[in-house]
Design an enzyme around this catalytic site. Structure first.
Site, PDB file in Angstrom:
ATOM      1  N   SER A 327       0.796  -1.236   0.000  1.00  0.00           N
ATOM      2  CA  SER A 327       0.000   0.000   0.000  1.00  0.00           C
ATOM      3  C   SER A 327       0.821   1.275   0.000  1.00  0.00           C
ATOM      4  CB  SER A 327      -0.952   0.003   1.200  1.00  0.00           C
ATOM      5  OG  SER A 327      -1.943  -0.981   1.053  1.00  0.00           O
ATOM      6  N   ASP A 351     -17.263   2.511  -2.827  1.00  0.00           N
ATOM      7  CA  ASP A 351     -16.615   1.272  -2.377  1.00  0.00           C
ATOM      8  C   ASP A 351     -17.685   0.358  -1.799  1.00  0.00           C
ATOM      9  OD1 ASP A 351     -15.181  -0.770  -1.187  1.00  0.00           O
ATOM     10  OD2 ASP A 351     -14.651   0.432   0.577  1.00  0.00           O
TER      11      ASP A 351
END
Length: 616
Positions: A327, A351
């Site tokens: 990430s 999302d």
């Protein structure tokens, strides 16, 4: 008649005797007058030897003048042939005393061009060996003890992967370096700064003309040329930060192994650099090793312990190991998407827990609904960044990754740097002979898949966010100084790339990273009560060979950054649990803050009490 013949024979015999005497006188005169100088020189050569005196290597100092690497006196064992080769029985006795194979001693003798020159057999021998040789002096003609300069790594393992180590030149190295003046028995840098700056550190050897007795033992000094000390190095390293980084990493690894059930959490690395200059303030790789063990040749036992360690202590993971960045790569993806106008700072992306084109989702199936760029960075939301990857495409992701310097060596002044890998079509086609798929773009957008980066490269990435898009070449040496302290060479910051970022976009990225370490962010609980404003990014990288790797990259202070950090713990699990606590300890030391205490500190204190220690 008979008397006359007898007298004649006596006369002839007398003439012969006179001729012989005359011949002997003439020969003696010839030998003393005509050949006297030559024979005198030969006699001298049987009792006079030129003993090389090895030059001490230059010392290492930290940026504040703290001595890190020096020299100490030690003993070496040499052979001094008197009138011919040293007898085999002497070599056999010596091999037993030195615990060396006879064939190895003979190999060293064979390397010597001049059969009557002194030959160094073993360096830095202990007092026990010196005593044994002295006690058996008359059984060991031609064996002498010399005093030499031996490398001294003052803090043992501290900075081992930076400093490196020295040892005797090998046959292969000698073959390559003979033209540069290197000789059999020379001590050279094998690794780290010792190797990279070997020529500057070596100095100029001296020599002594000594008279030796029949055993080869020096009895009188006839003349001496003093060696010239090698040049010293003033490093960019800060000893205080280096020590803090090593202790923090060791304590965290110990805690992960013993309390969190990660027995394989033994490989790790940390890089601390000044984002405004590229100066390396600290660099740690684990497992480590003690470079002092290599003085005089490492023992079989010590080498076996290093060589048999499956986690490879000799590898500098900070520069020579590449991992999926995970990430932390979202910094690159986010920068590319903002600068190319593929997403707006306030734009909301839905999302639902999984992306609508490729069934890839968030960790633990989380679904955050409509989220902005800031929220996605703070929560490290995968679905959001999958969509950014979808909008960018792999070619743009590759281009921006290379703008940050990924996929290429940084140019640090150390050997053995890995260039990492940027995910791209050509690589996959060349290696696997396959087309590129959208799912692989999604993986690339969150730092998985084909991407590989070293801790040093990731320290450079976070530094570029900290300093506004400037990429500096990392470096470890500030100055090369002569033995009397005069500056021979200065090393200055070198900008080697820039990233075009608007102030608005870079502030958006910085704000997101700032909130990562605040309550509600993925590293918020680690930096609770931390008395300085910083920014960072957690990262958990998938590992097909075991538990996930834990990353953390950060910089601070937020408004005027002076340090940037990249830390990784192999098989450490979540970056917030494994790597972020290490970064906090380093920043406390760098900023002069009171050290906090966590579970790893408690375990270390508990173990020290059990050992009867009050400090580590």
């Amino acid at each position: 008649m008979v008397g006359k013949h007898r007298n004649r024979r006596l006369d002839i015999l007398g003439y012969i005797v006179m001729l012989v005497i005359a011949a002997l006188v003439i020969r003696m005169g010839y030998l003393q007058i005509a050949k006297g100088a030559e024979y005198h020189q030969q006699a001298d050569s049987n009792r006079i030897r030129l003993m090389p005196v090895m030059a001490p290597r230059g010392s290492f100092f930290d940026r504040n003048g703290v001595l890190l690497v020096s020299n100490r006196p030690g003993f070496s064992v040499s052979l001094v042939p008197i009138s011919g080769p040293i007898p085999d029985d002497v070599l056999e006795r010596l091999s037993v005393i030195l615990d060396m194979k006879l064939v190895d001693i003979k190999a060293k003798i064979k390397q010597q061009d001049n059969p009557l020159s002194p030959i160094r057999i073993k360096s830095d021998v202990g007092q026990d060996i010196v005593t044994k040789i002295e006690e058996r002096r008359y059984e060991l003609p031609g064996v002498v003890i010399e005093i030499e300069s031996v490398r001294n790594y003052i803090n043992n393992e501290l900075g081992a992967h930076i400093f490196g180590y020295v040892s005797e030149i090998s046959d292969a190295e000698l073959e390559k370096k003979k033209s540069e003046g290197y000789k059999t028995g020379d001590i050279i840098g094998k690794f780290g700064l010792e190797k990279y700056y070997d020529k500057e550190l070596r100095g100029v050897n001296g020599g002594a003309q000594v008279e030796v007795d029949v055993t080869g033992r020096p009895v009188r000094m006839l003349g001496k040329k003093e060696p010239t000390l090698g040049n010293g190095l003033i490093l960019t390293i800060d000893e205080k930060i280096q020590k803090a980084a090593e202790k923090a990493l060791d304590d965290r690894l110990n805690y992960l192994q013993k309390r969190l059930g990660n027995p394989n959490a033994k490989g790790a690395a940390v890089v601390v650099m000044n984002p405004k200059t590229g100066e390396i303030l600290a660099m740690v790789s684990r497992p480590g090793f003690n470079p002092n063990l290599f003085n005089g040749g490492i023992s079989v036992k010590d080498w076996k312990a290093i060589n048999d360690n499956p986690f490879n202590p000799m590898q500098n993971r900070a520069i020579g190991a590449a991992y999926p960045p995970g990430s932390a790569f979202k910094i690159v993806t986010g920068t590319a998407a903002l600068e190319m106008g593929k997403v707006g700072i306030e734009e909301k992306i839905l999302d639902t827990g999984r992306h609508w084109l490729v069934p890839k989702g968030n960790a633990h199936g989380a679904a955050l609904g409509y989220i902005s760029f800031n929220e996605a960075m703070v929560k490290s939301n995968n679905v959001y960044f999958y969509e950014l990857g979808n909008r960018l495409g792999i070619d743009n992701l590759e281009q921006w990754a290379r703008k940050f310097g990924l996929g290429a060596t940084t140019g640090i002044d150390l050997n053995g740097e890995d260039d990492g890998l940027v995910a791209n079509r050509k690589y996959k086609e060349k290696v696997y002979g396959e087309d590129w798929y959208l799912s692989e773009t999604f993986d690339a957008a969150i730092g998985q898949g084909f991407h590989l980066a070293t801790p040093l490269q990731m320290a450079s990435v976070i530094s570029q966010i900290a300093n506004g898009g400037h990429r500096y070449r990392p470096y470890l040496v500030r100055q090369i100084v002569s033995p009397n302290g005069e500056t021979i060479k200065n090393f200055a910051p070198e900008e080697i790339g820039t990233i075009p970022m608007t102030e608005k976009n870079i502030n958006a990225i910085r704000n997101g990273l700032r909130e990562v370490v605040m309550p509600g962010g993925t590293a918020g609980y680690i930096f609770e009560g931390f008395n300085a404003q910083i920014a960072g990014k957690t990262s958990t990288a998938e590992n097909p060979h075991g538990d996930d790797h834990g990353w953390f990259v950060a910089y601070g202070p937020y408004d005027n950054p002076t340090i940037a950090i990249a830390a990784i713990v192999e098989q450490g699990g979540y970056g917030s649990d494994s790597a972020a606590p290490v970064a906090r300890k380093i920043m406390e030391a760098a900023f002069g803050l009171p050290p906090s205490k966590d579970a790893a500190d408690a375990l270390a204190e508990e173990e020290n009490r059990a050992k009867g220690l009050t400090t580590r």
